[in-house]
Design a protein around this motif. Structure first.
Motif, PDB file in Angstrom:
ATOM      1  N   GLN A   9       0.843  -1.203   0.000  1.00 52.69           N
ATOM      2  CA  GLN A   9       0.000   0.000   0.000  1.00 52.69           C
ATOM      3  C   GLN A   9       0.875   1.249   0.000  1.00 52.69           C
ATOM      4  OE1 GLN A   9      -2.308  -0.583   3.523  1.00 52.69           O
ATOM      5  NE2 GLN A   9      -3.806  -1.900   2.515  1.00 52.69           N
ATOM      6  N   ASP A  25       2.191   1.909  -3.464  1.00 51.31           N
ATOM      7  CA  ASP A  25       1.147   2.510  -4.296  1.00 51.31           C
ATOM      8  C   ASP A  25       0.973   3.992  -3.990  1.00 51.31           C
ATOM      9  OD1 ASP A  25       0.763   0.023  -5.405  1.00 51.31           O
ATOM     10  OD2 ASP A  25      -0.976  -0.465  -4.136  1.00 51.31           O
ATOM     11  N   ARG A  26       1.026   4.375  -2.715  1.00 49.56           N
ATOM     12  CA  ARG A  26       0.910   5.793  -2.345  1.00 49.56           C
ATOM     13  C   ARG A  26       2.046   6.614  -2.941  1.00 49.56           C
ATOM     14  NH1 ARG A  26       0.418   3.816   3.153  1.00 49.56           N
ATOM     15  NH2 ARG A  26      -1.759   3.420   3.487  1.00 49.56           N
ATOM     16  N   ARG A  50       3.934   5.898  -5.527  1.00 50.76           N
ATOM     17  CA  ARG A  50       3.799   5.933  -6.990  1.00 50.76           C
ATOM     18  C   ARG A  50       2.750   6.974  -7.411  1.00 50.76           C
ATOM     19  NH1 ARG A  50       3.052   0.323  -8.508  1.00 50.76           N
ATOM     20  NH2 ARG A  50       5.269   0.184  -8.138  1.00 50.76           N
ATOM     21  N   ARG A  51       1.674   7.062  -6.650  1.00 46.51           N
ATOM     22  CA  ARG A  51       0.620   8.028  -6.936  1.00 46.51           C
ATOM     23  C   ARG A  51       1.107   9.468  -6.675  1.00 46.51           C
ATOM     24  NH1 ARG A  51      -2.882   6.100  -3.430  1.00 46.51           N
ATOM     25  NH2 ARG A  51      -3.378   4.354  -4.758  1.00 46.51           N
ATOM     26  N   THR A  52       2.023   9.635  -5.728  1.00 47.08           N
ATOM     27  CA  THR A  52       2.538  10.953  -5.372  1.00 47.08           C
ATOM     28  C   THR A  52       3.610  11.439  -6.342  1.00 47.08           C
ATOM     29  OG1 THR A  52       2.126  10.376  -3.057  1.00 47.08           O
ATOM     30  CG2 THR A  52       3.469  12.303  -3.452  1.00 47.08           C
ATOM     31  N   LYS A  56      -4.826  12.269   2.398  1.00 44.24           N
ATOM     32  CA  LYS A  56      -5.855  11.693   1.542  1.00 44.24           C
ATOM     33  C   LYS A  56      -6.635  12.851   0.949  1.00 44.24           C
ATOM     34  CE  LYS A  56      -9.266   8.090   1.478  1.00 44.24           C
ATOM     35  NZ  LYS A  56      -9.746   6.912   2.181  1.00 44.24           N
ATOM     36  N   GLN A 103      -8.034   9.451  -2.750  1.00 44.67           N
ATOM     37  CA  GLN A 103      -6.740   8.827  -3.022  1.00 44.67           C
ATOM     38  C   GLN A 103      -5.762   9.108  -1.887  1.00 44.67           C
ATOM     39  OE1 GLN A 103      -5.942   6.911  -5.716  1.00 44.67           O
ATOM     40  NE2 GLN A 103      -8.029   7.101  -6.466  1.00 44.67           N
ATOM     41  N   ASP A 104      -4.938   8.128  -1.575  1.00 42.40           N
ATOM     42  CA  ASP A 104      -3.908   8.289  -0.553  1.00 42.40           C
ATOM     43  C   ASP A 104      -2.599   8.711  -1.199  1.00 42.40           C
ATOM     44  OD1 ASP A 104      -5.536   7.520   1.569  1.00 42.40           O
ATOM     45  OD2 ASP A 104      -5.058   5.405   1.307  1.00 42.40           O
ATOM     46  N   TYR A 105      -1.883   9.638  -0.521  1.00 43.60           N
ATOM     47  CA  TYR A 105      -0.601  10.139  -1.004  1.00 43.60           C
ATOM     48  C   TYR A 105       0.399  10.104   0.141  1.00 43.60           C
ATOM     49  CZ  TYR A 105      -3.430  12.000  -4.804  1.00 43.60           C
ATOM     50  OH  TYR A 105      -4.287  12.130  -5.868  1.00 43.60           O
TER      51      TYR A 105
END
Length: 155
Positions: A54, A57-58, A60-62, A139, A143-145
């Protein structure tokens, strides 16, 4: 008669002395090892490892918005400033963790409360000098960052 047989031979006494010294060493080492304080980096270290994917994923999203996010330490003002990209503050929830790798008792968590410009200042006067990792998790929009930056506080 038995005493005369071992009188000129030092091996029995030497072996006995060796085993006594060995047993004393082992007992001393066990006492030493049992008194050592072994501290995990975090109290919930194993739970954190389970949630590692998790976290990936955070991060990568950031990554695409990292050019607009920053953590800065101002030694003159003794403050840490966290800047996030412009987001609606009513949709934002998160936490800033001040993590001290060398002593978990000094760790602090601060609720994320950005001003209208997307910044938050944290007073660093109460923080001990040394290496700190400032971790920001938030958040927004469902979406979580997450991002972090190491800083060095100087006294």
């Amino acid at each position: 008669m038995l005493k005369n047989q071992f009188a000129g031979n030092p091996w029995p006494a030497g072996l006995f002395l060796f085993f006594v010294v060995f047993v004393v060493y082992i007992v001393g080492f066990v006492i030493f090892a049992s008194r050592q304080h072994m501290e995990l980096v975090r109290a919930d270290y194993y739970d954190q490892e389970i949630r590692f994917q998790q976290q990936i994923d955070r991060e990568r999203r950031t990554a695409p918005i990292m050019a607009h996010a920053a953590i800065d330490y101002d030694r003159a003002r003794q403050s840490i400033t966290v800047s996030l990209p412009s987001v609606k503050t009513n949709d934002l929830a998160g936490e800033i963790s001040l993590y001290r790798p060398s002593d978990s008792e000094l760790d602090r968590d601060v609720a994320l409360a950005l001003d209208a410009a997307g910044r938050q200042a944290i007073d660093s006067r109460a923080l001990r000098a040394g290496l700190w990792r400032v971790r920001v998790a938030w958040k927004a929009g469902g979406q979580d960052y997450f991002f972090e930056k190491p800083i060095i506080i100087r006294s």
